[in-house]
Design a protein around this motif. Structure first.
Motif, PDB file in Angstrom:
ATOM      1  N   ALA A 225       0.833  -1.205   0.000  1.00  0.00           N
ATOM      2  CA  ALA A 225       0.000   0.000   0.000  1.00  0.00           C
ATOM      3  C   ALA A 225       0.866   1.253   0.000  1.00  0.00           C
ATOM      4  CB  ALA A 225      -0.926  -0.007   1.219  1.00  0.00           C
ATOM      5  N   LEU A 226       1.977   1.227   0.725  1.00  0.00           N
ATOM      6  CA  LEU A 226       2.887   2.369   0.718  1.00  0.00           C
ATOM      7  C   LEU A 226       3.546   2.537  -0.644  1.00  0.00           C
ATOM      8  CD1 LEU A 226       4.334   4.674   2.142  1.00  0.00           C
ATOM      9  CD2 LEU A 226       6.017   3.008   2.985  1.00  0.00           C
ATOM     10  N   ALA A 262       9.189   3.091  -6.749  1.00  0.00           N
ATOM     11  CA  ALA A 262       8.760   3.422  -5.384  1.00  0.00           C
ATOM     12  C   ALA A 262       9.363   2.441  -4.382  1.00  0.00           C
ATOM     13  CB  ALA A 262       7.239   3.414  -5.309  1.00  0.00           C
ATOM     14  N   ARG A 263       9.402   1.169  -4.744  1.00  0.00           N
ATOM     15  CA  ARG A 263       9.998   0.180  -3.840  1.00  0.00           C
ATOM     16  C   ARG A 263      11.477   0.477  -3.618  1.00  0.00           C
ATOM     17  NH1 ARG A 263       6.907  -3.506  -7.223  1.00  0.00           N
ATOM     18  NH2 ARG A 263       5.029  -4.152  -6.099  1.00  0.00           N
ATOM     19  N   ARG A 264      12.188   0.814  -4.680  1.00  0.00           N
ATOM     20  CA  ARG A 264      13.618   1.112  -4.538  1.00  0.00           C
ATOM     21  C   ARG A 264      13.829   2.345  -3.666  1.00  0.00           C
ATOM     22  NH1 ARG A 264      13.417   0.221 -10.135  1.00  0.00           N
ATOM     23  NH2 ARG A 264      13.965   2.402 -10.590  1.00  0.00           N
ATOM     24  N   LEU A 265      13.014   3.376  -3.873  1.00  0.00           N
ATOM     25  CA  LEU A 265      13.151   4.591  -3.077  1.00  0.00           C
ATOM     26  C   LEU A 265      12.849   4.323  -1.603  1.00  0.00           C
ATOM     27  CD1 LEU A 265      11.515   7.125  -5.549  1.00  0.00           C
ATOM     28  CD2 LEU A 265      13.896   7.184  -4.759  1.00  0.00           C
ATOM     29  N   LYS A 266      11.848   3.513  -1.352  1.00  0.00           N
ATOM     30  CA  LYS A 266      11.492   3.190   0.035  1.00  0.00           C
ATOM     31  C   LYS A 266      12.659   2.512   0.753  1.00  0.00           C
ATOM     32  CE  LYS A 266       8.996  -0.388   0.645  1.00  0.00           C
ATOM     33  NZ  LYS A 266       7.861  -1.324   0.546  1.00  0.00           N
ATOM     34  N   VAL A 267      13.301   1.575   0.067  1.00  0.00           N
ATOM     35  CA  VAL A 267      14.445   0.879   0.667  1.00  0.00           C
ATOM     36  C   VAL A 267      15.612   1.839   0.869  1.00  0.00           C
ATOM     37  CG1 VAL A 267      16.151  -0.936   0.297  1.00  0.00           C
ATOM     38  CG2 VAL A 267      13.754  -1.368  -0.250  1.00  0.00           C
ATOM     39  N   LEU A 268      15.900   2.656  -0.129  1.00  0.00           N
ATOM     40  CA  LEU A 268      17.025   3.587  -0.022  1.00  0.00           C
ATOM     41  C   LEU A 268      16.823   4.593   1.102  1.00  0.00           C
ATOM     42  CD1 LEU A 268      17.650   4.254  -3.830  1.00  0.00           C
ATOM     43  CD2 LEU A 268      19.149   2.985  -2.277  1.00  0.00           C
ATOM     44  N   LEU A 269      15.600   5.083   1.260  1.00  0.00           N
ATOM     45  CA  LEU A 269      15.344   6.093   2.288  1.00  0.00           C
ATOM     46  C   LEU A 269      15.199   5.483   3.677  1.00  0.00           C
ATOM     47  CD1 LEU A 269      12.926   8.430   0.323  1.00  0.00           C
ATOM     48  CD2 LEU A 269      15.250   8.970   1.094  1.00  0.00           C
ATOM     49  N   SER A 270      15.162   4.150   3.766  1.00  0.00           N
ATOM     50  CA  SER A 270      15.178   3.507   5.079  1.00  0.00           C
ATOM     51  C   SER A 270      16.548   3.607   5.722  1.00  0.00           C
ATOM     52  CB  SER A 270      14.760   2.033   4.956  1.00  0.00           C
ATOM     53  OG  SER A 270      13.408   1.930   4.545  1.00  0.00           O
ATOM     54  N   ASP A 271      17.555   3.951   4.936  1.00  0.00           N
ATOM     55  CA  ASP A 271      18.885   4.234   5.466  1.00  0.00           C
ATOM     56  C   ASP A 271      18.875   5.670   5.997  1.00  0.00           C
ATOM     57  OD1 ASP A 271      21.565   4.835   5.909  1.00  0.00           O
ATOM     58  OD2 ASP A 271      22.248   3.561   4.260  1.00  0.00           O
ATOM     59  N   THR A 272      19.027   5.796   7.295  1.00  0.00           N
ATOM     60  CA  THR A 272      18.891   7.108   7.936  1.00  0.00           C
ATOM     61  C   THR A 272      20.000   8.087   7.563  1.00  0.00           C
ATOM     62  OG1 THR A 272      20.050   6.250   9.884  1.00  0.00           O
ATOM     63  CG2 THR A 272      17.635   6.147   9.899  1.00  0.00           C
TER      64      THR A 272
END
Length: 556
Positions: A225-226, A262-272
């Motif tokens: 959904a995200l 979107a999936r790639r961006l979500k994973v990349l931005l999970s890195d603080t």
């Protein structure tokens, strides 16, 4: 127990599939079934020659057009989309069962190639906590057809498996004490959000640890959904630059590429370490600009979903209180904030890929200030929590929050035939949100008038989902069934209450009330009797019903 055999766990997830094994006398270990990774994408596509492709091969051949989330076909009862045919530009349509069976066959082949000892092994699978008996039976049937010998009792709720892995990892891998108190497991995956409230105690009989599940619930809406929300934002960004997706040669392909981005961006931005990331659209769209997304936008897109998830956490904690038979009045419970319920929790375990989004940990540290919020420190990543818990065998007792078996009313009719009614289907929730809203008694209730022509001796049987009968143990006496009596044109009812009471009204004058302290886990070869304690008439049976008996959390 089956400690003398290899134990293989398969976490067939919505987005990825992982495998673990535990050899006799050894520790849990991951079986790397991916191309350079421990996991394999749960993707399916069709080759130019009409053959099915899985995992990385499907992604390479079809890209964003590969079929994702085939597991959701079981969760939501869906029919899978047609797979694009590579040879003639047509489509190939397969049933969900065929696709799942062949995907599991491919996973088994990869596991063997990676060195897993699958010969004469004992297998376990994981499933969302919201799955009922027919869904679990369907997965077990497909797994057996794929060469994976499992029974329904070998299918473990995903958040429960994560809790098992964490509890054992603290003790064996990190050398720490087993967790005391209550643990909230928050498993945020790609297709489902699963929540469990568990307690680990030591058995008074043999000091072996027991894990009691006070609540296990879930919702079929999570990471996917995200991804869709981020993809909509990216499409709006393109439109702001004058690029309309609907006017492109193939809008559906481009939208699939935006979801993949979107999936790639979500994973990349999970890195603080990063506040902004950019990725290309891919798929040959070299004339389109880079897709840029910020952590602030990610958190804004995710915050409504996180707030909804916390409401499910609140519901699980309320249910856990009721299973402990704490009985606040209804007015107080209706007003009870999450901050008060959070005092029941000593540990919060974050599992699943979506739990790595920084906002998740921030929300739990704010809402649960007195609890320890952490990932499983014995594992390399939260995605391994479930699959590692599938090969835990020291927790040989697992007490479920609801019956994992069918309850069936049987009787012999006047013609010599056998009649039956299904009173309770395995794993079905004991109540619905509608019962909460209407302030009804929170119980699974069956009412009916069995078709008998004379006074008939009948029986209530417990049947494992695999069809094997189970025994009852009533105050230490083993019984193959519970005897009841049926009269013509006389109603019969059975109620399973949230507080562990089972109430049977047959045609005799007095109802039978039993207390069930725990619902046992049912695994092949390890089935035990269902222990019941009779509630004596005149002591508990005629007390005024408590709030626990009648209501649960008015959380909606």
């Amino acid at each position: 127990m089956q400690h003398d055999k290899p134990l293989i766990g398969i976490d067939f997830g919505t987005a990825t599939t992982l495998v673990s094994q535990r050899l006799p006398g050894g520790a849990p270990e991951n079986v790397p079934i991916g191309h350079g990774t421990a996991w394999m994408p749960s993707l399916i596509a069709v080759s130019p020659f009409g053959e099915l492709l899985f995992g990385e091969g499907a992604e390479a051949a079809a890209g964003a057009s590969a079929l994702r989330s085939v597991k959701q076909c079981i969760t939501l009862g869906l029919t899978p989309d047609a797979l694009p045919g590579q040879e003639r530009g047509g489509t190939v349509r397969q049933s969900a069962d065929t696709l799942i069976k062949q995907l599991l066959e491919h996973v088994l082949l990869r596991a063997r190639a990676a060195g897993a000892d699958t010969e004469d092994a004992h297998f376990r699978l994981a499933c969302p906590a919201i799955w009922d008996g027919p869904q679990r039976r369907r997965l077990a049937t497909l797994a057996r057809a794929a060469g994976i010998p499992v029974a329904v009792g070998d299918i473990v709720d995903e958040p429960v498996a994560a809790g098992l892995a964490w509890s054992e990892g603290l003790y064996w891998e990190l050398g720490e004490d087993r967790p005391d108190g209550t643990t909230l497991v928050f498993d945020f995956g790609g297709g489902t959000l699963d929540i469990a409230v568990v307690e680990v105690i030591e058995s008074l009989q043999d000091s072996a640890p027991e894990l009691t599940v006070l609540s296990a619930r879930g919702v079929a809406r999570a990471g996917d959904a995200l991804d869709l929300r981020i993809a909509r934002d990216l499409e709006q960004d393109l439109e702001a630059t004058g690029i309309s997706v609907d006017r492109m040669p193939d809008p559906s392909i481009l939208r699939a590429l935006l979801v993949a981005a979107a999936r790639r961006l979500k994973v990349l931005l999970s890195d603080t370490r990063y506040d902004e990331q950019a990725v290309p659209v891919g798929g040959g769209y070299t004339n389109l600009p880079l897709l840029t997304y910020t952590r602030q936008r990610l958190e804004e897109a995710f915050r409504p979903q996180m707030e909804e998830a916390l409401e499910h956490v609140r519901a699980a904690l309320c249910e856990a209180r009721l299973r402990r038979r704490t009985t606040p009045d209804i007015a107080r419970l209706a007003r009870m904030p999450l901050s008060e319920l959070a005092t029941d929790v000593q540990h919060v375990l974050l599992a699943g890929g979506m739990s790595q989004v920084p906002l998740v940990r921030q929300a739990f540290e704010e809402k649960f200030p007195h609890a320890e919020v952490e990932f499983d420190r014995a594992l390399e990543s939260p995605e391994q929590s479930v699959v590692t818990g599938l090969v835990v065998h020291n927790y040989h007792r697992l007490n479920l929050p609801r019956p994992g078996f069918d309850l069936v009313l049987e009787w012999d009719d006047s013609d010599g035939g056998r009649r039956s009614e299904l009173l309770y289907p395995a794993f079905e929730p004991l109540y619905t949100p509608h019962q909460v809203m209407r302030r009804e008694e929170l119980a699974h209730r069956w009412r009916g008038t069995p078709d008998v022509r004379r006074v008939t001796k009948a029986r209530i049987r417990a049947m494992a989902v695999d069809g094997e009968p189970m025994d009852f143990s009533v105050e230490g006496s083993a019984l193959p069934h519970l005897p009841v009596e049926l009269h013509p044109r006389t109603p019969f009812s059975l109620a399973l209450r949230l507080n562990g009471e089972m109430v049977v009204h047959d045609s005799t004058a007095r109802p039978m009330t039993f207390r069930v302290e725990r619902w046992p886990v049912l695994r092949a070869g390890e089935q035990g009797a269902i222990r019941l304690t009779r509630v004596r008439r005149g002591v508990q049976e005629h007390q005024r019903p408590s709030f626990t008996d009648l209501y649960s959390h008015p959380w909606q």
